[in-house]
Design a protein around this motif. Structure first.
Motif, PDB file in Angstrom:
ATOM      1  N   PHE A 157      -8.616  22.300 -13.658  1.00 39.41           N
ATOM      2  CA  PHE A 157      -7.313  22.150 -14.034  1.00 39.41           C
ATOM      3  C   PHE A 157      -7.009  24.058 -13.420  1.00 39.41           C
ATOM      4  N   ALA A 158      -5.662  24.328 -13.431  1.00 38.82           N
ATOM      5  CA  ALA A 158      -5.058  25.452 -12.799  1.00 38.82           C
ATOM      6  C   ALA A 158      -3.612  25.507 -13.315  1.00 38.82           C
ATOM      7  N   ASN A 159      -3.305  26.877 -13.796  1.00 34.61           N
ATOM      8  CA  ASN A 159      -1.773  26.832 -14.088  1.00 34.61           C
ATOM      9  C   ASN A 159      -1.001  27.507 -13.202  1.00 34.61           C
ATOM     10  N   GLY A 160       0.391  27.219 -13.167  1.00 33.06           N
ATOM     11  CA  GLY A 160       1.340  27.892 -12.415  1.00 33.06           C
ATOM     12  C   GLY A 160       2.202  28.495 -13.507  1.00 33.06           C
ATOM     13  N   ASN A 161       2.014  29.943 -13.233  1.00 34.15           N
ATOM     14  CA  ASN A 161       2.811  30.793 -14.137  1.00 34.15           C
ATOM     15  C   ASN A 161       4.352  30.984 -14.202  1.00 34.15           C
ATOM     16  N   ASN A 162       4.645  31.066 -12.935  1.00 35.35           N
ATOM     17  CA  ASN A 162       6.249  31.309 -12.575  1.00 35.35           C
ATOM     18  C   ASN A 162       7.111  30.284 -12.654  1.00 35.35           C
ATOM     19  N   THR A 163       6.876  29.103 -12.009  1.00 35.43           N
ATOM     20  CA  THR A 163       7.744  27.723 -12.465  1.00 35.43           C
ATOM     21  C   THR A 163       6.667  26.924 -12.999  1.00 35.43           C
ATOM     22  N   PRO A 164       6.690  26.813 -14.552  1.00 35.21           N
ATOM     23  CA  PRO A 164       5.714  26.171 -15.064  1.00 35.21           C
ATOM     24  C   PRO A 164       5.128  24.986 -14.805  1.00 35.21           C
ATOM     25  N   ARG A 165       3.970  24.866 -14.335  1.00 34.68           N
ATOM     26  CA  ARG A 165       3.035  23.772 -13.771  1.00 34.68           C
ATOM     27  C   ARG A 165       1.599  23.720 -14.414  1.00 34.68           C
ATOM     28  N   ILE A 166       1.170  22.514 -14.206  1.00 36.60           N
ATOM     29  CA  ILE A 166      -0.440  22.584 -14.503  1.00 36.60           C
ATOM     30  C   ILE A 166      -0.895  21.680 -13.145  1.00 36.60           C
ATOM     31  N   ALA A 167      -1.799  21.838 -12.557  1.00 38.35           N
ATOM     32  CA  ALA A 167      -2.489  21.283 -11.628  1.00 38.35           C
ATOM     33  C   ALA A 167      -3.831  20.835 -12.124  1.00 38.35           C
ATOM     34  N   ARG A 168      -4.220  19.421 -11.371  1.00 37.88           N
ATOM     35  CA  ARG A 168      -5.502  18.939 -11.614  1.00 37.88           C
ATOM     36  C   ARG A 168      -6.199  18.807  -9.824  1.00 37.88           C
ATOM     37  N   ILE A 169      -7.440  19.309 -10.030  1.00 36.56           N
ATOM     38  CA  ILE A 169      -8.249  19.375  -8.674  1.00 36.56           C
ATOM     39  C   ILE A 169      -9.153  18.562  -8.868  1.00 36.56           C
ATOM     40  N   ASP A 170      -9.441  17.499  -7.840  1.00 36.96           N
ATOM     41  CA  ASP A 170     -10.327  16.476  -7.905  1.00 36.96           C
ATOM     42  C   ASP A 170     -11.727  16.970  -7.521  1.00 36.96           C
ATOM     43  N   LEU A 171     -12.905  17.039  -7.964  1.00 37.18           N
ATOM     44  CA  LEU A 171     -14.152  17.570  -7.532  1.00 37.18           C
ATOM     45  C   LEU A 171     -14.916  16.818  -6.828  1.00 37.18           C
ATOM     46  N   THR A 172     -14.356  15.510  -6.223  1.00 46.03           N
ATOM     47  CA  THR A 172     -14.838  14.882  -5.241  1.00 46.03           C
ATOM     48  C   THR A 172     -14.386  15.372  -3.763  1.00 46.03           C
ATOM     49  N   THR A 173     -12.827  15.389  -3.795  1.00 47.16           N
ATOM     50  CA  THR A 173     -12.421  15.497  -2.456  1.00 47.16           C
ATOM     51  C   THR A 173     -12.002  17.104  -2.508  1.00 47.16           C
ATOM     52  N   TYR A 174     -11.982  17.904  -3.534  1.00 44.70           N
ATOM     53  CA  TYR A 174     -11.559  19.066  -3.576  1.00 44.70           C
ATOM     54  C   TYR A 174     -10.303  19.573  -2.995  1.00 44.70           C
TER      55      TYR A 174
END
Ligand code: RUQ
Ligand code: CUA
Length: 665
Positions: free
Chosen positions: A127-144
């Motif tokens: 998971f990763a955060n977007g600090n500026n326009t608040p968001r959270i992302a999920r990255i799949d570790l099969t496709t990257y």
């Protein structure tokens, strides 16, 4: 973390020690011992032992390095459109960057956190955060690939995110900037901060099976700044800890005005209690608007939907959710050791590191031993919750990770070093200089219940003279230390992309065999997929022209297209027919206003193009895919509006016009 560079200099307490050159470690080269190269050396053709997922900071992307070699393996676009692979440019991926503010092709990605099961990294997602326009992302570790992005309403400056509970029940997001909530009239004077500005913490639930995120609830908190956080684990599972600064609730010249209090807070959140209130219907439903973007593996297409409601629990009127532990002074990192008993606050302006005890905190809460209230939230007594202090550890402590053998490693920005200390007796046992001004640090699994303490990686804010100079702008830098022995040993420097904030290193053996090699074209459900060259076609519908193209070594079908006119909107849907690893094809057309496409085997991607003039426009494959890659090209003819050139397409013998009958003059 930019604040630190300028911010600290004004802080009275440490004015004397901020000059950067003053703390530049001496003998930088000589500290590398002779066997360092061997330890970081991974022979050509051999694999690294760890993947390191490192945030790109203001690049908005996530980089993947191999450790111990420091080799860059891939850059994954997350919050930033990426012309290299068409992310955010192709019709299929544009919706990933959608927000309630419209399409936003950039964000500031600070932290990475790997999914966990039983408090250990399980290798499913990061998971990763977007600090500026608040968001959270999920990255799949099969496709990257970025699989999902969730916008956060009632939020600004999503910094203390995306930290995670030990079974990935929740990913959290706390606000660095307090603002009026979305349902209020936000047109208020800035100096009404104390009355109108609030912080929130979002608890985002993660579906166990597919990883899909959903805002389960939000907590309303006083208008202070949340900086970082970590979940409890083991005995403290069910709790979350956040560092807070600006308890002064200043709204101007924060570097001075938010550095007044001798102690700020660590905010302890009992999220199990919050769940109880939620079940009792104590949450207030609020009308808001936020985007939820999900990429579908089967259609190779993202969809963006707007959600319109969140449930908010007010920590000030619902007792038992929130407690403050006083913490010296402007804490940044907030880290929980592998046993779950010790919580480490890192006061940027403090000359010590306070270590809190979870069970002492629970005792104090049970005995209602409060030292008053801060905006209706009980404040515990420092002495009651303190396990002890690490005295004189260094200057400007930021973040702490753990080796699972009873030691903690803390980064010190100002004194530019990593300090290893023993958790039981709080004694410093080793220190190693960093080049220069370290921010975060990470040990593989170093914030989980089960660290793999082979290395500590320093993510540094300042690079200066470490590499050949490249003008005023330099790449940032990471450093790798072997920590398998008693002493830390520097073994490698490697430049990084963007600003490396946090990183999560994952054992390669856990994830490498799950890495996908290509997409099965028979399972491709993109509505514009073309399976087999014989199905390639061009279809006109009013002024919309859909071009269904196939790509296979080393030709595109069709490669000659006529009958397209000014005013048309042309959609090139390119399907890569290959079923083999590492054979992408690219696609670009002259004067396209977007970027290229990079189409993986079995995938379909779409480039939208609006011709701006009459003429002939070549298109071609951009990825050198075979000896005859340069031949992998074609032409489209653009005629004036209203022309009667018939729509025609084909390749070889079937190309429009057939054989060339003209002669060279
Ligand atoms: S921050 S260098 Cu944005 Cu995680 Cu501490
Ligand atoms: Cu396909 Cu070059």
């Amino acid at each position: 973390m930019k604040i630190l560079r300028t911010g600290l200099s004004a802080a009275v307490a440490i004015a004397a020690i901020t000059s950067f050159t003053g703390c530049k470690p001496k003998n930088a080269a000589s500290v590398v011992s002779a066997d360092a190269a061997q330890k970081a050396y991974v022979a050509p053709g051999k694999y690294d032992e760890f993947y390191d997922f490192v945030s790109g900071g203001f690049s908005g992307q996530l980089s993947v390095y191999g450790l111990p070699s420091g080799r860059l393996l891939r850059v994954i676009p997350v919050f930033s459109a990426d012309p290299q692979d068409g992310y955010g440019y192709s019709e299929e991926t544009k919706p990933m960057l959608n927000t309630s503010h419209g399409q936003i092709p950039w964000d500031d990605l600070h932290h990475v956190e790997a999914s966990q099961t039983n408090g250990e990294i399980d290798g499913r997602w990061v998971f990763a955060n977007g600090n500026n326009t608040p968001r959270i992302a999920r990255i799949d570790l099969t496709t990257y690939n970025t699989a999902e992005i969730l916008e956060l309403p009632n939020s600004a400056g999503n910094h203390s995110s995306p930290f995670i509970t030990e079974n990935t029940e929740y990913v959290v997001a706390g606000t660095r900037f307090s603002v009026p909530t979305d349902n209020m009239n936000g047109d208020v004077p800035i100096d009404s901060y104390k009355k109108n500005f609030r912080g929130t913490i979002s608890f985002v639930s993660v579906d166990k099976n597919n990883g899909n995120m959903k805002i389960a609830f939000q907590l309303l908190i006083p208008g202070i700044n949340l900086d970082l956080s970590h979940a409890g684990k083991g005995p403290s599972h069910g709790w979350f800890f956040f560092s807070c600064y600006n308890t002064e609730q200043a709204h101007t010249l924060l570097e001075v005005n938010a550095s007044q209090h001798d102690k700020d807070f660590v905010l302890a959140i009992n999220w199990k209690k919050a769940e109880e209130y939620l079940q009792q219907g104590k949450g207030i439903k609020q009308a808001v608007k936020y985007a939820h973007n999900v990429y579908d593996e089967k259609t190779h297409t993202a969809a963006s939907n707007f959600e319109t409601e969140v449930t908010v629990l007010d920590t000030r009127s619902l007792p038992g959710i929130a407690y403050f532990m006083p913490c010296p002074k402007s804490p940044h990192g907030c880290d929980v050791d592998p046993t779950g008993e010790y919580i480490v606050g890192s006061g940027k302006l403090a000359a010590l590191i306070p270590v809190f005890s979870f069970h002492k905190m629970i005792d104090a809460i049970n005995n209602k031993k409060y030292n008053g209230y801060y905006d209706s939230i009980p404040v515990l007594k420092y002495e009651d919750v303190l396990y002890g202090e690490v005295k004189k550890p260094g200057l400007g402590p930021l973040h702490t990770e753990f080796d699972g053998k009873g030691n903690a490693y803390t980064s010190f920005f100002i004194s530019s070093e990593i300090v290893k200390w023993n958790i039981k007796d709080l004694k410093v046992v080793d220190r190693a200089p960093t080049y220069y001004s370290i921010g975060h640090l990470s040990i593989p699994g170093g914030d989980t219940r089960k660290p793999n303490a082979k290395y500590v990686i320093a993510y540094n804010k300042i690079t200066k003279d470490r590499y050949l100079p490249t003008g005023p702008e330099l790449a940032q830098s990471a450093q790798l230390y072997d920590i398998s022995g008693d002493k830390m040993q520097l073994i490698l420097d490697f430049p990084t992309i963007g600003e490396p904030h946090y990183g999560q290193a994952i054992e390669a053996s856990l994830i490498k065999d799950k890495s996908k090699k290509f997409y099965d074209i028979m399972q491709n459900e993109n509505p514009y997929a073309t399976k087999g060259e014989s199905n390639a076609k061009v279809v006109r519908n009013g002024n919309r022209v859909d071009v269904y193209i196939t790509a296979i070594r080393s030709h595109l079908v069709p490669d000659n297209i006529e009958g397209v006119k000014m005013g048309d909107e042309v959609y090139f849907h390119v399907t890569n027919q290959e079923q083999d690893w590492d054979i992408p094809h690219g696609f670009a057309i002259k004067a396209a206003s977007t970027a290229e496409l990079l189409i993986m085997p079995g995938e379909t991607c779409t480039l939208k193009w609006e011709p701006d003039r009459v003429g002939i426009f070549p298109f071609y494959c951009t990825d050198f895919c075979s000896a005859l890659h340069q031949e992998m090209s074609g032409y489209i003819r653009i005629s004036p509006k209203g022309s009667n050139v018939p729509l025609a397409f084909g390749t070889g013998d079937t190309a429009p016009g057939g054989k060339d009958t003209t002669t060279v003059q």
